[in-house]
Design a protein around this motif. Sequence first.
Motif, mmCIF file in Angstrom:
data_model
loop_
_atom_site.group_PDB
_atom_site.id
_atom_site.type_symbol
_atom_site.label_atom_id
_atom_site.label_comp_id
_atom_site.label_asym_id
_atom_site.label_seq_id
_atom_site.Cartn_x
_atom_site.Cartn_y
_atom_site.Cartn_z
ATOM 1 N N GLN A 1 40.161 -54.330 31.284
ATOM 2 C CA GLN A 1 41.359 -54.229 32.119
ATOM 3 C C GLN A 1 41.249 -55.051 33.411
ATOM 4 N N ARG A 2 40.127 -54.976 34.080
ATOM 5 C CA ARG A 2 39.977 -55.701 35.347
ATOM 6 C C ARG A 2 39.983 -57.218 35.110
ATOM 7 N N GLU A 3 39.305 -57.640 34.044
ATOM 8 C CA GLU A 3 39.262 -59.070 33.726
ATOM 9 C C GLU A 3 40.651 -59.586 33.376
ATOM 10 N N TYR A 4 41.374 -58.864 32.543
ATOM 11 C CA TYR A 4 42.699 -59.313 32.114
ATOM 12 C C TYR A 4 43.721 -59.234 33.247
ATOM 13 N N ASP A 5 43.538 -58.296 34.157
ATOM 14 C CA ASP A 5 44.423 -58.215 35.317
ATOM 15 C C ASP A 5 44.406 -59.545 36.084
ATOM 16 N N LYS A 6 43.214 -60.113 36.258
ATOM 17 C CA LYS A 6 43.077 -61.407 36.931
ATOM 18 C C LYS A 6 43.506 -62.557 36.028
ATOM 19 N N PHE A 7 43.160 -62.455 34.753
ATOM 20 C CA PHE A 7 43.421 -63.532 33.794
ATOM 21 C C PHE A 7 44.915 -63.853 33.736
ATOM 22 N N PHE A 8 45.762 -62.821 33.808
ATOM 23 C CA PHE A 8 47.206 -63.040 33.755
ATOM 24 C C PHE A 8 47.844 -63.077 35.140
ATOM 25 N N GLY A 9 47.355 -62.212 36.026
ATOM 26 C CA GLY A 9 47.976 -62.132 37.342
ATOM 27 C C GLY A 9 47.803 -63.378 38.180
ATOM 28 N N GLN A 10 46.605 -63.956 38.182
ATOM 29 C CA GLN A 10 46.342 -65.099 39.047
ATOM 30 C C GLN A 10 47.123 -66.361 38.653
ATOM 31 N N PRO A 11 47.171 -66.759 37.384
ATOM 32 C CA PRO A 11 47.985 -67.929 37.031
ATOM 33 C C PRO A 11 49.478 -67.731 37.310
ATOM 34 N N LEU A 12 49.987 -66.506 37.123
ATOM 35 C CA LEU A 12 51.401 -66.251 37.400
ATOM 36 C C LEU A 12 51.693 -66.427 38.890
ATOM 37 N N LEU A 13 50.779 -65.949 39.738
ATOM 38 C CA LEU A 13 50.949 -66.143 41.180
ATOM 39 C C LEU A 13 50.896 -67.627 41.541
ATOM 40 N N LEU A 14 49.997 -68.366 40.905
ATOM 41 C CA LEU A 14 49.926 -69.815 41.147
ATOM 42 C C LEU A 14 51.231 -70.500 40.748
ATOM 43 N N LEU A 15 51.736 -70.184 39.557
ATOM 44 C CA LEU A 15 52.968 -70.813 39.071
ATOM 45 C C LEU A 15 54.150 -70.468 39.971
ATOM 46 N N ALA A 16 54.154 -69.247 40.512
ATOM 47 C CA ALA A 16 55.212 -68.874 41.443
ATOM 48 C C ALA A 16 55.039 -69.604 42.779
ATOM 49 N N SER A 17 53.802 -69.738 43.238
ATOM 50 C CA SER A 17 53.540 -70.458 44.487
ATOM 51 C C SER A 17 53.970 -71.914 44.387
ATOM 52 N N ALA A 18 53.838 -72.488 43.177
ATOM 53 C CA ALA A 18 54.193 -73.893 42.959
ATOM 54 C C ALA A 18 55.679 -74.078 42.687
ATOM 55 N N LYS B 1 46.614 -82.263 34.895
ATOM 56 C CA LYS B 1 47.399 -83.196 35.712
ATOM 57 C C LYS B 1 48.269 -82.436 36.709
ATOM 58 N N PHE B 2 48.927 -81.393 36.215
ATOM 59 C CA PHE B 2 49.777 -80.586 37.094
ATOM 60 C C PHE B 2 48.957 -79.986 38.235
ATOM 61 N N LEU B 3 47.822 -79.371 37.906
ATOM 62 C CA LEU B 3 46.993 -78.733 38.932
ATOM 63 C C LEU B 3 46.496 -79.751 39.953
ATOM 64 N N ASN B 4 46.153 -80.944 39.504
ATOM 65 C CA ASN B 4 45.694 -81.972 40.432
ATOM 66 C C ASN B 4 46.797 -82.359 41.410
ATOM 67 N N VAL B 5 48.009 -82.612 40.890
ATOM 68 C CA VAL B 5 49.128 -82.993 41.761
ATOM 69 C C VAL B 5 49.437 -81.863 42.743
ATOM 70 N N TYR B 6 49.509 -80.659 42.222
ATOM 71 C CA TYR B 6 49.847 -79.492 43.049
ATOM 72 C C TYR B 6 48.800 -79.238 44.122
ATOM 73 N N LEU B 7 47.522 -79.188 43.734
ATOM 74 C CA LEU B 7 46.464 -78.867 44.698
ATOM 75 C C LEU B 7 46.257 -79.988 45.707
ATOM 76 N N THR B 8 46.456 -81.227 45.284
ATOM 77 C CA THR B 8 46.389 -82.349 46.230
ATOM 78 C C THR B 8 47.467 -82.196 47.296
ATOM 79 N N LYS B 9 48.670 -81.812 46.876
ATOM 80 C CA LYS B 9 49.773 -81.620 47.827
ATOM 81 C C LYS B 9 49.487 -80.432 48.751
ATOM 82 N N VAL B 10 48.970 -79.341 48.215
ATOM 83 C CA VAL B 10 48.638 -78.180 49.049
ATOM 84 C C VAL B 10 47.609 -78.562 50.111
#
Length: 397
Positions: A85-102, A136-145
């Motif tokens: 449960q703890r692992e999957y909470d991060k596995f799904f929660g963290q990418p969703l927060l990133l996609l929302a932040s972007a 590619k997406f992560l590179n463009v996004y994180l470079t901009k951040v």
Amino acid sequence: MMTLQNITDFINAQTFDIRVSRNSRYMDQKCTPDVVCAVSECVLNYTFEDNEKSFTKNDIWHYQYTNDLLTEYFTKPNTDRNDMQREYDKFFGQPLLLLASAGVLADIGSNSRHQYVVAQREVLDYISQSERNSTKFLNVYLTKVMSDSGMINIFDEFFSLQNSESFARLCSALDAFYQTNTNINGSYEPPRIYNKIINILAFARRKKGSVKGRISTDILSTSDIMYNRVNWRDINKQRTMSRQEAIQYIQNTQDTGSFNYAVSKAKNFVKKLHPFSEIHRFENYPATQAHHIFMASEFPEIADCPENIICITPNQHFSLAHPNNNTQIIDKDYQLVCLLSKLDSIEINYRDGMDDYSVTDFVNVLNIGLETDNFTPQMSYEEIKFNIMKKAYYQHH
């Protein structure tokens, strides 16, 4: 289809200054390219082209498609396992927060309960198509951040000097950045996040990155930036083994589900690009077959590489590429035709302003498949084509 330029324009139209937003979850430990790619795929399937369909982390987490994907590709236990449960909470929660932040997703939740809708479906689809696109997406996004947050110069210094001192300065600056501008106050968590940022940017620039808190010995490989460290991609690093020994080693150690999923995803990606034969290129020759130019069983390290996959007709596949419908053998003459046609596809794609293929990766396919080191990314398309034909001529004489 979306291009890298479209992604860049989308990201550049936004502002991501962490000193202002104080958003500590713009990037996180589980946001590796393969996880972000997989979660994006699950969101696309869950919402099924309905941009108004909202969802939470748990909706994606407990979706049957997600469970199938995790057990097959990531070889993870069932998503309902209590000990996960703890692992999957991060596995799904963290990418969703990133996609929302972007700005790819919109967070319409309230009182810290995150609820999402798809804001940019085409961008999400681009990310989901392949780990390469996700990178590619992560590179463009994180470079901009990092640029918007006043941190890109310290990255540039490290990528220029590539020594232990510049790496230490970068880590020290990132520690201070998190302590000052986010709610992450401890010393343990920031390195687990910013080392992922360092490695995404380093990989995109073909530079050394971070391994176990130190500067890496070599330029980072694909496996170094992934959550699922698939071993077949690193087979060519086994310099002490013969090819047959290395293949046997991979077959004994790799996860079949993970390998098959990655290959299937690459085939689907190429088939989406080429509805008609890449050899005939006419509408009356539908391409229903995605064929490995160099067989997956002999060259597993390039089996999920789009530059090693060509779309052809059933007749081309089973009569010409594999003589007498024997898929265990390759016709070397027709392999040459496939290589030249694939190079044409790569050049056409590039000249049309697309970036679905990489000449560097095609060169890698050639060097591995033809067991040579004669091809370089600096060659022109004409030079590559000439050297392919020259290599084939000497193989026959």
